[in-house]
Scaffold this active site. Structure first.
Site, mmCIF file in Angstrom:
data_model
loop_
_atom_site.group_PDB
_atom_site.id
_atom_site.type_symbol
_atom_site.label_atom_id
_atom_site.label_comp_id
_atom_site.label_asym_id
_atom_site.label_seq_id
_atom_site.Cartn_x
_atom_site.Cartn_y
_atom_site.Cartn_z
ATOM 1 N N ARG A 197 -32.069 13.607 -106.685
ATOM 2 C CA ARG A 197 -33.511 13.578 -106.922
ATOM 3 C C ARG A 197 -33.941 14.583 -107.995
ATOM 4 O O ARG A 197 -34.974 14.392 -108.643
ATOM 5 C CB ARG A 197 -34.262 13.857 -105.614
ATOM 6 C CG ARG A 197 -34.242 12.675 -104.669
ATOM 7 C CD ARG A 197 -35.261 12.777 -103.560
ATOM 8 N NE ARG A 197 -35.069 13.917 -102.680
ATOM 9 C CZ ARG A 197 -35.626 14.019 -101.476
ATOM 10 N NH1 ARG A 197 -36.420 13.049 -101.025
ATOM 11 N NH2 ARG A 197 -35.421 15.077 -100.720
ATOM 12 N N HIS A 246 -46.088 17.265 -91.628
ATOM 13 C CA HIS A 246 -44.912 17.281 -92.491
ATOM 14 C C HIS A 246 -44.577 18.701 -92.949
ATOM 15 O O HIS A 246 -45.453 19.486 -93.310
ATOM 16 C CB HIS A 246 -45.168 16.382 -93.706
ATOM 17 C CG HIS A 246 -44.072 16.357 -94.712
ATOM 18 N ND1 HIS A 246 -44.179 16.959 -95.946
ATOM 19 C CD2 HIS A 246 -42.824 15.824 -94.666
ATOM 20 C CE1 HIS A 246 -43.068 16.778 -96.623
ATOM 21 N NE2 HIS A 246 -42.233 16.094 -95.874
ATOM 22 N N ASP A 297 -35.034 9.334 -92.779
ATOM 23 C CA ASP A 297 -36.119 9.254 -93.755
ATOM 24 C C ASP A 297 -35.590 8.523 -94.981
ATOM 25 O O ASP A 297 -34.651 8.975 -95.628
ATOM 26 C CB ASP A 297 -36.573 10.667 -94.117
ATOM 27 C CG ASP A 297 -37.713 10.698 -95.129
ATOM 28 O OD1 ASP A 297 -38.163 9.624 -95.570
ATOM 29 O OD2 ASP A 297 -38.146 11.815 -95.483
ATOM 30 N N GLU A 313 -38.427 6.613 -91.120
ATOM 31 C CA GLU A 313 -39.574 7.226 -91.787
ATOM 32 C C GLU A 313 -39.745 6.707 -93.208
ATOM 33 O O GLU A 313 -38.783 6.641 -93.979
ATOM 34 C CB GLU A 313 -39.378 8.748 -91.802
ATOM 35 C CG GLU A 313 -40.505 9.535 -92.415
ATOM 36 C CD GLU A 313 -40.309 11.033 -92.208
ATOM 37 O OE1 GLU A 313 -40.810 11.809 -93.033
ATOM 38 O OE2 GLU A 313 -39.644 11.431 -91.224
#
Length: 390
Positions: free
Chosen positions: A39, A312, A208, A234
């Protein structure tokens, strides 16, 4: 008491160096080969944005959000000029001024991170002015948190480190998306099997997908992982795909919950999920979804809909821990494993303190304060200074 200055600084705190950024984690950009491996190759501006609000007597309110130089610019060049000179007493009115001034160009993402940053700093300032902790200002700890701690689940790329720590759940970031085909899907299942082996039969495990999947892939994954007793999945698909969410919700095993809302940036985004009965666990981020003011509204909406909320990335945000402690009867909070050491653990004071899967509730009237090297990047505070721009 009037506001005399609002400043923001974008400061690197090592976000791109953590394992979740440097290892294979699925994302909406995974479909492009050069961005699929990590990422950090594409992530939005990752410097942390520290916000300081100062009143005419020199009292300071602090906060921290995301969005780097973009969010800092919105705070410094737009929101600051609106609020300098205003009284600090009516935070709801100040929130409205910020939100409606940005409405013609945006009502999510970077804009709401900026609003959140200022709002959290205003609440910190208000609590300090009243000589209270934020928890106290929000009503004090709920009956279920009189121990002074909250139960925690952990999001981690290394479940083997956390298996015996007493966490209330272990959550994985999915490594692969549809672009890797059946091989990647099976690798995701195998990865979750590792989490189940570490957690044992009784500790919840979650995954997730960070908006990287589509409805078909999500359902195929859930079928392939049916024996793992997943607690929730998620953000499997992009938040704009409401029809895809409806399909997932109608066809998935009802024993698995759908956790959504990490990318809900206001009460209106959350209302859509609640109204359509898509969300089983709502997960807004206080530093993204409008700050404390808006999160209070979201908590009330979710409570009315009988949908649990897990804020979160709670444990890096003392204001999120305060909200969970004061406004949630059976709160569960999230700790994100950034590695053995990370500046992200202590963005606004000392790092959170954990013991046997629980975190200590911050209850200090000193409130928010960044590390000295961050504070040094702001202009000195002078009591009685003239207002900027007024």
């Amino acid at each position: 008491m009037k506001i005399v200055s609002i400043e923001a600084r974008a400061i690197d705190r090592g976000f791109q160096k953590q394992v979740l950024q440097t290892s294979r984690v699925a994302s909406p950009m995974s479909r492009f080969p050069r961005f699929g491996e990590k990422r950090s190759s594409w992530m939005w501006p990752t410097k942390k944005v520290f916000v300081r609000v100062v009143t005419e007597d020199g009292t300071t309110g602090w906060s921290c959000t995301n969005g780097g130089e973009i969010v800092a610019m919105i705070v410094n060049d737009h929101l600051s000029r609106l609020l300098v000179g205003e009284q600090i007493g009516d935070i709801a009115s100040l929130w409205d001024q910020m939100f409606f001034s940005l409405l013609p160009c945006d009502r999510s993402g970077f804009s709401m991170m900026a609003v959140s940053g200022v709002d959290i700093a205003l609440w910190d300032l208000a609590a300090k002015t009243q000589g209270q902790s934020l928890v106290g200002m929000l009503g004090g700890t709920a009956q279920s948190t009189l121990s002074g701690t909250l139960p925690v689940y952990v999001t981690t790329p290394q479940p083997e480190v956390h298996g015996a720590a007493g966490w209330r759940g272990l959550k994985a970031a999915a490594p692969f998306g549809p672009e890797t085909g059946q091989t990647g899907l099976q690798a995701n299942v195998d990865y979750m099997r590792k989490f189940r082996d570490v957690a044992g039969p009784d500790v919840p495990i979650m995954i997730d997908a960070f908006m990287a999947w589509d409805a078909d892939y999500t359902l195929r994954f859930l079928d392939a992982a049916h024996d793992l007793n997943l607690h929730w999945i998620e953000d499997p698909i992009p938040p704009y795909d409401i029809e895809g969410m409806k399909r997932i919700k109608s066809e998935m095993d009802p024993s698995v919950s759908l956790a959504l809302g990490n990318f809900a940036f206001s009460r209106w985004d959350c209302a859509d999920l609640l109204r359509e009965k898509l969300v089983d666990v709502l997960q807004p981020d206080v530093a993204w979804a409008g700050g404390i003011s808006e999160t209070l509204r979201i908590l009330d909406m979710a409570d009315a809909a009988n949908v649990p909320v897990i804020l979160h990335n709670t444990c890096e945000q003392p204001w999120a821990l305060a909200l969970a402690a004061a406004r949630q009867a059976d709160a569960l909070v999230e700790f994100v494993d950034r590695g053995a050491e990370s500046q992200l653990y202590g963005l606004m004071g000392a790092p959170a303190v954990f013991s046997q899967g629980r975190v200590t509730i911050p209850n200090d009237i000193a409130g928010n304060r960044p590390q000295p090297d961050v504070e040094d990047q702001f202009a000195p505070v002078i009591a009685g200074a003239h207002m900027e721009g007024r």
